[in-house]
Design an enzyme around this catalytic site. Structure first.
Site, PDB file in Angstrom:
ATOM      1  CG  ASN A 218      -9.353  25.286  -9.320  1.00 12.24           C
ATOM      2  OD1 ASN A 218      -9.174  26.483  -9.549  1.00 12.24           O
ATOM      3  ND2 ASN A 218     -10.135  24.855  -8.341  1.00 12.24           N
TER       4      ASN A 218
ATOM      5  CD  GLN B 152       9.747  -8.180   4.803  1.00 14.39           C
ATOM      6  OE1 GLN B 152      10.037  -9.368   4.720  1.00 14.39           O
ATOM      7  NE2 GLN B 152       9.083  -7.674   5.827  1.00 14.39           N
TER       8      GLN B 152
ATOM      9  CG  HIS C  77      16.631  36.007 -14.135  1.00 11.25           C
ATOM     10  ND1 HIS C  77      17.505  35.558 -13.163  1.00 11.25           N
ATOM     11  CD2 HIS C  77      17.389  36.195 -15.250  1.00 11.25           C
ATOM     12  CE1 HIS C  77      18.734  35.492 -13.670  1.00 11.25           C
ATOM     13  NE2 HIS C  77      18.689  35.871 -14.927  1.00 11.25           N
TER      14      HIS C  77
ATOM     15  CB  SER D 292       6.691  -8.936   3.929  1.00 10.03           C
ATOM     16  OG  SER D 292       6.934 -10.220   3.403  1.00 10.03           O
TER      17      SER D 292
ATOM     18  CD  GLU E 111      -3.107  23.176  -8.633  1.00 10.88           C
ATOM     19  OE1 GLU E 111      -3.103  24.381  -8.387  1.00 10.88           O
ATOM     20  OE2 GLU E 111      -4.099  22.440  -8.408  1.00 10.88           O
TER      21      GLU E 111
HETATM   22  N1  ARG Z   1       9.877 -11.160   2.543  1.00  8.57           N
HETATM   23  C1  ARG Z   1      11.258 -11.186   2.234  1.00  8.57           C
HETATM   24  C2  ARG Z   1      11.663  -9.957   1.394  1.00  8.57           C
HETATM   25  O1  ARG Z   1      10.822  -9.407   0.782  1.00  8.57           O
HETATM   26  C3  ARG Z   1      11.585 -12.415   1.452  1.00  8.57           C
HETATM   27  C4  ARG Z   1      12.987 -12.885   1.654  1.00  8.57           C
HETATM   28  C5  ARG Z   1      13.145 -13.385   3.044  1.00  8.57           C
HETATM   29  N2  ARG Z   1      14.410 -14.016   3.177  1.00  8.57           N
HETATM   30  C6  ARG Z   1      14.917 -14.319   4.383  1.00  8.57           C
HETATM   31  N3  ARG Z   1      16.088 -14.862   4.373  1.00  8.57           N
HETATM   32  N4  ARG Z   1      14.298 -14.049   5.493  1.00  8.57           N
HETATM   33  O2  ARG Z   1      12.793  -9.564   1.375  1.00  8.57           O
END
Ligand code: ARG
Length: 431
Positions: free
Chosen positions: A283, A320, A154, A25, A288
């Site tokens: 514009n 996550q 309206h 992540s 917008e």
């Molecule tokens: N990358 C994870 C999140 O953002 C961190 C927590 C991960 N925890 C786990 N038990 N795998 O949620």
């Protein structure tokens, strides 16, 4: 090179590349780096207070954390997430001492802490931006407390009001948004640190130590709830969605009023764009885009609600995705409000055109009926009599200025009422 996951002791073979690509992540959570460093520093204080780290160890860790706080570039593409990255960097720099830092915590309470720190900061920026627009509208309303403009229902001309009253009407909606944003802040302002994976720890850590360090007003009441709860993000998304929905209504009217057909406003040059092809164009892109930004917030709110629905306690990896839903929303909300504040401060109101339109005698038909009511005619009868003369093309001999001045009850469109609203709005928008 891929760093070893923190859990490699249990599963030494590592992830299949498809699983890794899907799970890691870092692209979505590296923005949490400084917040996670702060959370880690507070955790170190908690560990020291519990006697798990010596004072010297804690001081050494604190120094190192301070040194890397502004260095998010230390993450490595091979880190599973920002939390693992910080632990890896500390361990590379401090050896065994770095490896001590994760005692008594889990990434579950860690990510919740970092997110809350980030959310508090971002929510404050949204608040300031919304309050900024309330201030801008109040200033313009004060200046236009006596300017007449048709009020619409309206999208048809209805009754004359003052421009200040119309501007205040938008401002009051934003004042209610401030309450929603404040509620989101209040919900974010609780420390989950010390909840561990879900059941705290055996190390005797007092969650209050870290909470105080991080400026949280309170600590979690239940460790399971602490790692499962994303209500503060839902509240923030809801607050932004409602605020942007209101902003889209103002923006829509500005777009409409800036058309040649209406001609009620002229956009400030520095808040308008030209056409790459048509040389004559000016514009309303700012209005917008503000109108369109609503979709981002409503999408995030809906998305996060769906993620949370039926999610079992406590932490599940589904959570996550919270960052992907929310990350952009708070920044674009603050940006949209800042831009619309500037636009509203710079916009020219074409008051001759507004007053000309407000002078349309048809707009005083209700006043004429009310004149008859004062003379004892039942309202339905009065309505019908005036309607007949409108059908016959007769004009009503009344004037819009005095019509508006008579509507002096509090909350009405009279100049005095607008000035009272402006004073109240300014108090509400104060930081
Ligand atoms: N990358 C994870 C999140 O953002 C961190 C927590 C991960 N925890 C786990 N038990 N795998 O949620």
């Amino acid at each position: 090179m891929k760093a070893k996951p923190t859990w490699a002791g249990r599963l030494p073979g590592g992830l299949a590349s498809e699983a890794w690509n899907f799970l890691h992540s870092l692209p979505h959570d590296r923005f949490l780096w400084p917040y996670d460093i702060d959370g880690t520093s507070a955790h170190v204080k908690g560990l020291a207070a519990a006697g798990v780290l010596t004072k010297t160890e804690a001081a050494k860790l604190a120094r190192e954390l301070k040194a890397i706080r502004d260095k998010p570039e230390l993450v490595d593409e091979g880190d599973e997430d920002v939390h693992s990255a910080i632990e890896r960097v500390l361990t590379e720099r401090l050896g065994d001492l770095g490896a001590k830092v994760h005692a008594g915590r889990s990434r579950n309470d860690q990510v919740a802490t970092a997110l809350r720190l980030w959310a508090r900061e971002q929510i404050s920026l949204v608040r300031a931006a919304v309050a900024g627009l309330v201030g801008a509208l109040a200033d313009r309303a004060e200046e236009t407390a006596t300017v007449l403009v048709p009020g619409y229902t309206h999208m048809q001309r209805a009754q004359p009001v003052t421009l200040g009253h119309w501007l205040c009407a938008h401002a009051w909606a934003f004042v209610r948004d401030l309450d929603r944003v404040d509620a989101a802040y209040e919900n974010a302002d609780s420390s989950p640190l010390g909840a561990g994976a879900l059941a705290t720890s055996t190390l005797g850590i007092d969650p209050k130590v870290a909470a105080t360090e991080l400026g949280f007003s309170r600590v979690f009441d239940n460790s399971i709830d602490a790692v499962s709860d994303r209500d503060f993000l839902l509240d923030a998304a809801y607050g932004c969605s409602t605020a942007l929905t209101h902003l889209s209504r103002l923006a829509e009217e500005i777009v409409l009023w800036s058309t040649t057909e209406f001609g009620f406003v002229r956009l400030p040059d520095d808040y308008a764009t030209g056409s790459s092809m048509m040389p004559q164009k000016k514009n309303p892109d700012v209005a917008e885009l503000a109108r369109g930004t609503t979709g981002i917030a409503v999408g995030a709110l809906t998305g996060l609600l769906v993620t949370m629905k039926s999610l079992p306690l406590a932490y599940d990896r589904d959570l996550q995705t919270d960052k992907q839903h929310l990350r952009e929303v708070l920044a674009v909300t603050a940006g949209a409000f800042a831009a619309m504040s500037g636009l509203m401060r710079g916009i020219t109101f074409v008051t001759e055109r507004m007053e000309d339109a407000a002078g349309d005698a048809g707009l005083l038909a209700t006043d004429a009926a009310e004149d008859l009511v004062r003379k004892g005619v039942p309202f339905r009868e009065a309505h019908s009599r005036i309607a007949t003369s409108v059908r016959e093309g007769k004009t009503v001999d009344l004037n819009a200025k005095s019509s508006v001045a008579q509507r002096s009850a509090s909350g009405g469109p009279s100049p005095a009422s607008v000035r009272a609203q402006v004073r109240k709005l300014r108090r509400k928008a104060a930081p």
